[in-house]
Design an enzyme around this catalytic site. Structure first.
Site, PDB file in Angstrom:
ATOM      1  CB  ILE A   1      -0.955   0.004   1.212  1.00  0.00           C
ATOM      2  CG1 ILE A   1      -2.035  -1.076   1.032  1.00  0.00           C
ATOM      3  CG2 ILE A   1      -1.606   1.377   1.409  1.00  0.00           C
ATOM      4  CD1 ILE A   1      -2.883  -1.315   2.269  1.00  0.00           C
TER       5      ILE A   1
ATOM      6  CB  ALA B   1      -0.023   1.560  -4.283  1.00  0.00           C
ATOM      7  CD  GLU B   2      -2.612   5.472  -0.808  1.00  0.00           C
ATOM      8  OE1 GLU B   2      -2.473   6.669  -1.110  1.00  0.00           O
ATOM      9  OE2 GLU B   2      -3.713   4.898  -0.794  1.00  0.00           O
ATOM     10  CB  SER B   3       3.824   7.748  -0.227  1.00  0.00           C
ATOM     11  OG  SER B   3       4.383   6.642   0.474  1.00  0.00           O
TER      12      SER B   3
END
Length: 197
Positions: A52, A55-57
């Site tokens: 995650i 994918a996020e940062s």
């Protein structure tokens, strides 16, 4: 004499580069251990959290999106306030890696409990729980995941799954991380057997 100076200079440069590389490596190992430790509290696979974050940062601790989401797990301030039940929580605090991980993992755990589905929880993490609930209500029990109307969210969830597979494969090779990241005590159940002992 000149060759000796050049040789010493090269050794010094190599030493500096090694020291810098080791510092960053150590900081990443510490971050992975923090991910493991916090994830364990909520029975969530730490490799899912790593996926995650990627994918996020992209592992950028100082990341800030156009919508104002902050830190490793890209939390909106209003979401962080709700999780922490503290409207005085400062943006600087939300962006701190440990605090950001704590809030993000706690939020994901709540979403999993709310939707009773990993995939729907990821949809909600990306596009918001109220939007997912509205979609579920409109489609009742006949919904199909592939029919979710927000393409960017479907791509996001697909990216998380791909990242997760990649990171599980990585930790199969780098077994030194196993005690900190997978298969530990009751937490083993959270890995769904994706990583072999």
């Amino acid at each position: 004499m000149k060759k000796l100076v050049i040789f010493i200079s090269i050794i010094f440069i190599i030493y500096i580069l090694f020291a810098i590389g080791f510092y960053y490596f150590l900081s990443e190992v510490i971050m992975y251990y923090d991910i493991y430790k916090i994830s364990k509290q909520y029975a969530i696979d730490p490799v899912e959290i790593i996926a995650i974050i990627q994918a996020e940062s992209g592992f950028n601790k100082k990341a800030k999106s156009e919508k104002g989401a902050l830190g490793l797990m890209q939390l909106l301030p209003e979401t962080a306030y709700e999780i922490e039940n503290d409207s005085s929580l400062a943006a600087m605090k939300i962006r701190e890696p440990i605090k950001n991980l704590e809030l993000g993992i706690k939020y994901l755990s709540r979403l999993k409990g709310r939707f009773q589905s990993k995939e729907l929880a990821l949809f909600a993490y990306h596009s918001g729980p109220s939007r997912v609930e509205r979609w579920l209500k409109e489609n009742e029990k006949d919904y199909k995941i592939e029919d979710y109307p927000i393409e960017s969210t479907k791509k996001y969830v697909d990216d998380v799954y791909k990242n997760e597979i990649k990171w599980h494969n990585f930790f199969r090779v780098i077994r030194v991380f196993y005690p900190y990241l997978v298969h530990h005590n009751t937490y083993a159940d959270a890995t769904n057997g994706l990583v072999a002992e």
